[in-house]
Write an enzyme that holds these catalytic residues in place. Sequence first.
Site, PDB file in Angstrom:
ATOM      1  N   LYS A  14      38.447  -8.505 -27.061  1.00  0.00           N
ATOM      2  CA  LYS A  14      37.731  -8.190 -28.297  1.00  0.00           C
ATOM      3  C   LYS A  14      36.223  -8.420 -28.129  1.00  0.00           C
ATOM      4  CE  LYS A  14      41.779  -9.321 -31.168  1.00  0.00           C
ATOM      5  NZ  LYS A  14      42.279 -10.055 -32.371  1.00  0.00           N
ATOM      6  N   TYR A  54      44.119  -0.953 -36.563  1.00  0.00           N
ATOM      7  CA  TYR A  54      44.733  -2.068 -37.304  1.00  0.00           C
ATOM      8  C   TYR A  54      45.344  -1.614 -38.637  1.00  0.00           C
ATOM      9  CZ  TYR A  54      43.450  -5.998 -34.244  1.00  0.00           C
ATOM     10  OH  TYR A  54      43.371  -6.905 -33.202  1.00  0.00           O
ATOM     11  N   ASN A 117      39.404 -14.259 -31.869  1.00  0.00           N
ATOM     12  CA  ASN A 117      40.370 -14.911 -30.979  1.00  0.00           C
ATOM     13  C   ASN A 117      40.517 -14.214 -29.623  1.00  0.00           C
ATOM     14  OD1 ASN A 117      41.756 -12.726 -31.882  1.00  0.00           O
ATOM     15  ND2 ASN A 117      43.422 -13.850 -32.850  1.00  0.00           N
ATOM     16  N   HIS A 120      43.698  -9.206 -27.912  1.00  0.00           N
ATOM     17  CA  HIS A 120      44.819  -8.608 -28.642  1.00  0.00           C
ATOM     18  C   HIS A 120      45.914  -8.293 -27.637  1.00  0.00           C
ATOM     19  CE1 HIS A 120      47.238  -5.768 -30.985  1.00  0.00           C
ATOM     20  NE2 HIS A 120      47.264  -5.061 -29.866  1.00  0.00           N
ATOM     21  N   GLU A 131      50.171   1.815 -29.536  1.00  0.00           N
ATOM     22  CA  GLU A 131      48.814   1.319 -29.271  1.00  0.00           C
ATOM     23  C   GLU A 131      48.262   1.878 -27.965  1.00  0.00           C
ATOM     24  OE1 GLU A 131      49.426  -2.883 -31.705  1.00  0.00           O
ATOM     25  OE2 GLU A 131      49.087  -2.940 -29.544  1.00  0.00           O
TER      26      GLU A 131
HETATM   27  P1  ATP Z   1      46.645  -9.344 -32.230  1.00  0.00           P
HETATM   28  O1  ATP Z   1      47.416  -8.340 -33.079  1.00  0.00           O
HETATM   29  O2  ATP Z   1      45.137  -9.191 -32.324  1.00  0.00           O
HETATM   30  O3  ATP Z   1      47.145  -9.447 -30.841  1.00  0.00           O
HETATM   31  P2  ATP Z   1      48.238 -11.393 -33.393  1.00  0.00           P
HETATM   32  O4  ATP Z   1      49.386 -10.471 -33.191  1.00  0.00           O
HETATM   33  O5  ATP Z   1      48.308 -12.771 -32.819  1.00  0.00           O
HETATM   34  O6  ATP Z   1      46.907 -10.800 -32.840  1.00  0.00           O
HETATM   35  P3  ATP Z   1      48.144 -10.464 -36.119  1.00  0.00           P
HETATM   36  O7  ATP Z   1      48.894 -11.174 -37.176  1.00  0.00           O
HETATM   37  O8  ATP Z   1      48.654  -9.166 -35.589  1.00  0.00           O
HETATM   38  O9  ATP Z   1      47.898 -11.513 -34.923  1.00  0.00           O
HETATM   39  O10 ATP Z   1      46.658 -10.265 -36.656  1.00  0.00           O
HETATM   40  C1  ATP Z   1      45.794  -9.331 -36.038  1.00  0.00           C
HETATM   41  C2  ATP Z   1      44.420  -9.940 -35.913  1.00  0.00           C
HETATM   42  O11 ATP Z   1      43.892 -10.151 -37.198  1.00  0.00           O
HETATM   43  C3  ATP Z   1      44.384 -11.336 -35.268  1.00  0.00           C
HETATM   44  O12 ATP Z   1      44.356 -11.315 -33.871  1.00  0.00           O
HETATM   45  C4  ATP Z   1      43.084 -11.868 -35.814  1.00  0.00           C
HETATM   46  O13 ATP Z   1      41.966 -11.341 -35.112  1.00  0.00           O
HETATM   47  C5  ATP Z   1      43.097 -11.320 -37.227  1.00  0.00           C
HETATM   48  N1  ATP Z   1      43.698 -12.264 -38.177  1.00  0.00           N
HETATM   49  C6  ATP Z   1      45.014 -12.587 -38.280  1.00  0.00           C
HETATM   50  N2  ATP Z   1      45.222 -13.481 -39.259  1.00  0.00           N
HETATM   51  C7  ATP Z   1      44.000 -13.724 -39.801  1.00  0.00           C
HETATM   52  C8  ATP Z   1      43.526 -14.537 -40.858  1.00  0.00           C
HETATM   53  N3  ATP Z   1      44.358 -15.306 -41.575  1.00  0.00           N
HETATM   54  N4  ATP Z   1      42.201 -14.543 -41.113  1.00  0.00           N
HETATM   55  C9  ATP Z   1      41.345 -13.773 -40.404  1.00  0.00           C
HETATM   56  N5  ATP Z   1      41.722 -12.963 -39.404  1.00  0.00           N
HETATM   57  C10 ATP Z   1      43.025 -12.940 -39.097  1.00  0.00           C
HETATM   58 MG    MG Z   2      49.367  -8.423 -33.838  1.00  0.00          MG
END
Ligand code: ATP
Ligand code: MG
Length: 143
Positions: A14, A54, A117, A120, A131
């Site tokens: 990211k 997303y 974080n 992804h 994706e």
């Molecule tokens: P990713 O899909 O990015 O691999 P993930 O599967 O661990 O991460 P998801 O629940 O799919 O997490 O959320 C997608 C992304 O949205 C997260 O990686 C993070 O960047 C953001 N995100 C998730 N939860 C929160 C939150 N509570 N507040 C802010 N941003 C969030």
């Molecule tokens: Mg995810």
Amino acid sequence: MQQQGMQRTLSIIKPDGVRKKVIGEVVRRFESAGIRIAAMKMLHLSKREAEGFYAVHRERPFFGSLTDFMSSGPIVVMVLEGENVIARNRELMGATDPKKADAGTIRASMADNIEHNIVHGSDAPETAATEIRYFFSELEIVS
Ligand code: ATP
Ligand code: MG
């Protein structure tokens, strides 16, 4: 990709990861784990393109902020290939919230917070296929 258990997954470094200059470190962790990079490119998503990627999170309260962040700078997108690579990549990444991520994972060692974080990773075979198709044509993926 004929072998039993072989999978592909989409990985993204990211904008925070690119800004922190950890592209090499993230790729090294994948390669050291025996995961093969089957495709890789850098691009800078528009806000619309980040919203498209997303789209499943459209209704979440953080959608606007997340898509602003994802379009805030260049990203590196990769197709990873290997045995059980979807789950293995997510193990290397650690939990979404770096405070909850296991020590030594990418997110525990490099991420600032739950939104910023670093990486992804697709979470299932169906989402991996969708994706990967969002970013790569079949011709860009090296078997
Ligand atoms: P990713 O899909 O990015 O691999 P993930 O599967 O661990 O991460 P998801 O629940 O799919 O997490 O959320 C997608 C992304 O949205 C997260 O990686 C993070 O960047 C953001 N995100 C998730 N939860 C929160 C939150 N509570 N507040 C802010 N941003 C969030
Ligand atoms: Mg995810």
